[in-house]
Design a protein around this motif. Structure first.
Motif, short mmCIF file in Angstrom:
data_model
loop_
_atom_site.label_atom_id
_atom_site.label_comp_id
_atom_site.label_asym_id
_atom_site.label_seq_id
_atom_site.Cartn_x
_atom_site.Cartn_y
_atom_site.Cartn_z
N ASP A 98 -9.13 72.55 63.01
CA ASP A 98 -9.30 72.56 64.16
C ASP A 98 -10.74 72.97 64.17
N ALA A 99 -11.29 73.17 63.40
CA ALA A 99 -12.90 73.65 63.47
C ALA A 99 -13.63 72.76 63.84
N THR A 100 -14.91 72.97 64.55
CA THR A 100 -15.90 72.04 64.90
C THR A 100 -17.47 72.43 64.31
N LEU A 101 -17.98 71.40 64.16
CA LEU A 101 -19.25 71.58 63.50
C LEU A 101 -20.31 70.74 64.73
N TRP A 102 -20.93 71.56 65.35
CA TRP A 102 -21.94 71.13 66.50
C TRP A 102 -21.19 70.22 67.36
N SER A 103 -19.90 70.38 67.67
CA SER A 103 -19.15 69.97 68.87
C SER A 103 -18.61 68.61 68.23
N LEU A 104 -18.46 68.56 66.93
CA LEU A 104 -17.56 67.37 66.40
C LEU A 104 -16.70 67.98 65.38
N PRO A 105 -15.45 67.38 65.25
CA PRO A 105 -14.54 67.95 64.37
C PRO A 105 -15.16 68.12 63.15
N MET A 106 -15.03 69.21 62.42
CA MET A 106 -15.54 69.59 61.12
C MET A 106 -15.63 68.37 59.98
N SER A 107 -14.64 67.62 59.93
CA SER A 107 -14.92 66.49 58.87
C SER A 107 -15.85 65.29 59.41
N MET A 108 -15.88 65.04 60.70
CA MET A 108 -16.70 64.09 61.24
C MET A 108 -18.20 64.86 61.26
N GLY A 109 -18.15 65.80 61.69
CA GLY A 109 -19.54 66.65 61.56
C GLY A 109 -20.38 66.65 60.27
N VAL A 110 -19.46 66.73 58.99
CA VAL A 110 -19.95 66.70 57.89
C VAL A 110 -20.44 65.26 57.41
N ILE A 111 -19.68 64.27 57.87
CA ILE A 111 -20.15 63.07 58.05
C ILE A 111 -21.41 62.69 58.39
N VAL A 112 -21.48 63.00 59.74
CA VAL A 112 -22.67 62.69 60.72
C VAL A 112 -23.87 63.31 60.49
N TYR A 113 -23.58 64.71 60.14
CA TYR A 113 -24.74 65.52 60.01
C TYR A 113 -25.34 65.87 58.70
N PHE A 114 -24.56 65.47 57.58
CA PHE A 114 -24.81 65.97 56.43
C PHE A 114 -24.81 64.63 55.22
N ILE A 115 -23.73 63.98 55.56
CA ILE A 115 -23.52 62.78 54.47
C ILE A 115 -24.73 61.64 54.96
N TRP A 116 -24.72 61.35 56.08
CA TRP A 116 -25.34 60.30 56.64
C TRP A 116 -26.93 60.62 56.28
N PRO A 117 -27.48 61.63 56.72
CA PRO A 117 -28.84 61.71 56.29
C PRO A 117 -29.03 61.96 54.85
N TYR A 118 -28.11 62.61 54.13
CA TYR A 118 -28.14 62.88 52.83
C TYR A 118 -28.35 61.39 51.95
N THR A 119 -27.50 60.44 52.61
CA THR A 119 -27.68 59.37 51.74
C THR A 119 -28.59 58.18 52.35
N ALA A 120 -28.99 58.41 53.34
CA ALA A 120 -30.10 57.66 54.05
C ALA A 120 -31.48 58.09 53.38
N VAL A 121 -31.76 59.35 53.22
CA VAL A 121 -33.05 59.67 52.86
C VAL A 121 -32.85 59.90 51.17
N GLY A 122 -31.88 60.47 50.66
CA GLY A 122 -31.80 60.74 49.48
C GLY A 122 -31.74 59.36 48.58
N ALA A 123 -30.82 58.73 48.87
CA ALA A 123 -30.65 57.34 48.09
C ALA A 123 -32.14 56.91 47.80
N GLY A 124 -32.76 56.43 48.75
CA GLY A 124 -34.15 55.90 48.81
C GLY A 124 -35.02 56.61 47.93
N LEU A 125 -35.08 58.00 48.06
CA LEU A 125 -35.97 58.64 47.19
C LEU A 125 -35.50 58.67 45.68
N LEU A 126 -34.09 58.63 45.73
CA LEU A 126 -33.71 58.53 44.04
C LEU A 126 -34.04 57.21 43.36
N TYR A 127 -33.77 56.15 44.31
CA TYR A 127 -34.00 54.87 43.89
C TYR A 127 -35.60 54.75 43.46
#
Length: 145
Positions: A98-127
């Motif tokens: 039931d935990a939230t992360l910046w008003s989203l459920p924790m699992s969705m907050g991790v996806i939106v706030y961490f995984i999405w930017p990590y892959t959008a920026v990190g994958a390009g830099l790694l490439y």
């Protein structure tokens, strides 16, 4: 006479394809794992396969023509996919809470706030990092053919 036999007789180095074959087998194994998750409607299995797909495909893409990897590229790919794996695991483990992360459920907050930017920026830099370290070799190997 096969091309590899002719290549070996000419004295040229014979390319090593065992790593490529192992990565293809790993990819098929991860795909089978994801397929089982899809057929059993277990989204966690499908989601957890994403970092493994990324690892197999990035390592396959960074494989040199002679069947070796650049050490720094391999470390960077492993670190990136390890970080992605930790984020995906965090999201999966918090899906039923039931935990939230910046008003989203924790699992969705991790996806939106961490995984999405990590892959959008990190994958390009790694490439860019891996491409810069391997492109000259691939270009030279293609020019020799």
């Amino acid at each position: 006479m096969s091309d590899l036999t002719a290549l070996a007789r000419s004295g040229a180095p014979v390319p090593e394809h065992t790593r490529a074959g192992a990565l293809v087998h790993a990819f098929v194994g991860v795909a089978a794992f994801a397929l089982i998750g899809m057929l059993t409607d277990t989204w966690q299995m499908v989601f957890l396969s994403v970092p493994l797909f990324a690892l197999a495909m990035m390592l396959l893409g960074s494989l040199r023509a002679d069947g070796t990897w650049d050490r720094m590229s391999s470390i960077a790919i492993g670190a990136y996919c390890g970080g992605l794996g930790v984020l995906v695991l965090w999201s999966v483990l918090t899906a039923s809470g039931d935990a939230t992360l910046w008003s989203l459920p924790m699992s969705m907050g991790v996806i939106v706030y961490f995984i999405w930017p990590y892959t959008a920026v990190g994958a390009g830099l790694l490439y860019a990092f891996v491409f810069d370290r391997t492109i000259d070799e691939k270009r030279l190997a293609a020019a020799d053919d």
